[in-house]
Design a protein around this motif. Structure first.
Motif, mmCIF file in Angstrom:
data_model
loop_
_atom_site.group_PDB
_atom_site.id
_atom_site.type_symbol
_atom_site.label_atom_id
_atom_site.label_comp_id
_atom_site.label_asym_id
_atom_site.label_seq_id
_atom_site.Cartn_x
_atom_site.Cartn_y
_atom_site.Cartn_z
ATOM 1 N N PHE A 1 5.767 15.713 1.554
ATOM 2 C CA PHE A 1 4.416 15.357 2.763
ATOM 3 C C PHE A 1 3.967 16.312 3.060
ATOM 4 C CE2 PHE A 1 8.308 12.647 2.820
ATOM 5 C CZ PHE A 1 8.143 11.171 2.655
ATOM 6 N N TRP A 2 2.284 16.199 2.718
ATOM 7 C CA TRP A 2 1.532 17.406 2.980
ATOM 8 C C TRP A 2 0.628 16.320 4.104
ATOM 9 C CZ3 TRP A 2 2.136 22.076 2.032
ATOM 10 C CH2 TRP A 2 3.020 22.507 1.077
ATOM 11 N N GLY A 3 -0.088 17.184 4.652
ATOM 12 C CA GLY A 3 -1.104 16.633 5.803
ATOM 13 C C GLY A 3 -2.526 17.827 5.519
ATOM 14 N N LYS A 4 -3.355 17.108 5.652
ATOM 15 C CA LYS A 4 -4.350 18.119 5.811
ATOM 16 C C LYS A 4 -4.842 18.456 7.376
ATOM 17 C CE LYS A 4 -7.642 16.540 1.961
ATOM 18 N NZ LYS A 4 -8.633 15.857 1.674
ATOM 19 N N ARG B 1 1.639 15.037 12.102
ATOM 20 C CA ARG B 1 2.633 14.174 13.169
ATOM 21 C C ARG B 1 2.097 13.135 13.272
ATOM 22 N NH1 ARG B 1 2.491 18.836 17.983
ATOM 23 N NH2 ARG B 1 0.407 18.206 17.419
ATOM 24 N N THR B 2 0.940 12.550 13.396
ATOM 25 C CA THR B 2 0.212 11.935 13.566
ATOM 26 C C THR B 2 0.454 10.885 12.875
ATOM 27 O OG1 THR B 2 -2.318 12.747 14.818
ATOM 28 C CG2 THR B 2 -1.460 10.625 13.705
ATOM 29 N N VAL B 3 0.774 10.777 11.451
ATOM 30 C CA VAL B 3 1.177 9.626 11.102
ATOM 31 C C VAL B 3 3.004 9.772 10.615
ATOM 32 C CG1 VAL B 3 0.752 11.246 8.425
ATOM 33 C CG2 VAL B 3 1.698 8.297 8.273
ATOM 34 N N LEU B 4 3.821 10.839 11.066
ATOM 35 C CA LEU B 4 5.891 10.232 11.336
ATOM 36 C C LEU B 4 5.205 10.068 12.280
ATOM 37 C CD1 LEU B 4 6.054 14.480 10.063
ATOM 38 C CD2 LEU B 4 6.484 11.534 8.951
ATOM 39 N N ARG B 5 4.389 9.991 13.537
ATOM 40 C CA ARG B 5 4.837 8.884 15.186
ATOM 41 C C ARG B 5 5.130 7.699 14.808
ATOM 42 N NH1 ARG B 5 1.702 13.782 17.761
ATOM 43 N NH2 ARG B 5 3.142 14.835 18.168
ATOM 44 N N LEU B 6 3.661 7.568 13.889
ATOM 45 C CA LEU B 6 3.000 5.611 13.810
ATOM 46 C C LEU B 6 4.713 5.445 12.320
ATOM 47 C CD1 LEU B 6 1.333 3.532 13.124
ATOM 48 C CD2 LEU B 6 0.580 4.345 11.062
ATOM 49 N N ALA B 7 5.433 6.267 11.772
ATOM 50 C CA ALA B 7 6.141 5.656 10.822
ATOM 51 C C ALA B 7 7.654 5.735 11.759
ATOM 52 C CB ALA B 7 6.492 6.883 9.694
ATOM 53 N N LEU B 8 7.680 6.496 12.425
ATOM 54 C CA LEU B 8 8.826 6.410 13.726
ATOM 55 C C LEU B 8 8.323 5.211 15.009
ATOM 56 C CD1 LEU B 8 9.547 10.490 14.202
ATOM 57 C CD2 LEU B 8 11.032 8.385 12.757
#
Length: 168
Positions: free
Chosen positions: A62-65, A69-76
């Motif tokens: 999973f690549w981030g520009k 962590r923002t999108v991964l926190r949302l998923a968690l």
């Protein structure tokens, strides 16, 4: 595009990788996969070693520009909410002296208090609302300064425990 990765293919091998393209730094989180198979009647899985030292295991990155962590926190957070909804609602009981114990059932909390509260008297036990606010604690059980609800302090634990004490 949709990618399905099944639980039996997931491993605990995770790494952070980065690369620079046109002066921009990109960070990725790579999850390695292992394909389970049956060998001599036994289920096994492991990295795909094409040759000694040559790990050609499958992976999903999973690549981030920006900050991944923002999108991964949302998923968690979404997963936490999903699994929390499947747990029985916690019960919060005052042992009679202001100490509050929590657990997933009244019976479990009472049993815990019988074992852990000196001079325990069940007739003094009263239920308190999980929305009651208390001073939060850090990972070491030390006061953290912010007020949190009993429900938030107890979190997703399934074991009865003392979560708030008036004894300092």
């Amino acid at each position: 595009m949709r990618v399905n990765v099944y639980a039996e293919e997931m491993t605990e091998r995770v790494e952070i990788i980065s690369k620079e393209i046109d002066g921009n730094q990109f960070t990725g989180l790579r999850f390695y996969l292992e394909l389970p198979c049956t060998v001599n009647g036994e289920n096994v899985s492991g990295p795909f070693m094409h040759r000694p030292g040559g790990d050609d295991s499958a992976a999903v990155t999973f690549w981030g520009k920006r900050d991944l962590r923002t999108v991964l926190r949302l998923a968690l957070q979404m997963l936490d909410k999903h699994y929390r909804a499947k747990l029985p609602q916690p019960v919060f009981l005052d042992a009679g002296g202001g100490d509050i114990y929590a657990g997933r059932s009244r019976e479990a909390v009472i049993a815990f208090m019988r074992e852990n509260v000196e001079d325990f008297d069940e007739s003094l036990v009263k239920e308190v609302p999980g929305t009651l606010k208390m001073l939060g604690s850090d990972e070491n059980g030390e006061p953290a300064g912010a007020m949190v609800s009993l429900e938030d302090e107890y979190g997703e634990s399934e074991d009865p425990e003392l979560i708030c004490t008036t004894n300092t």
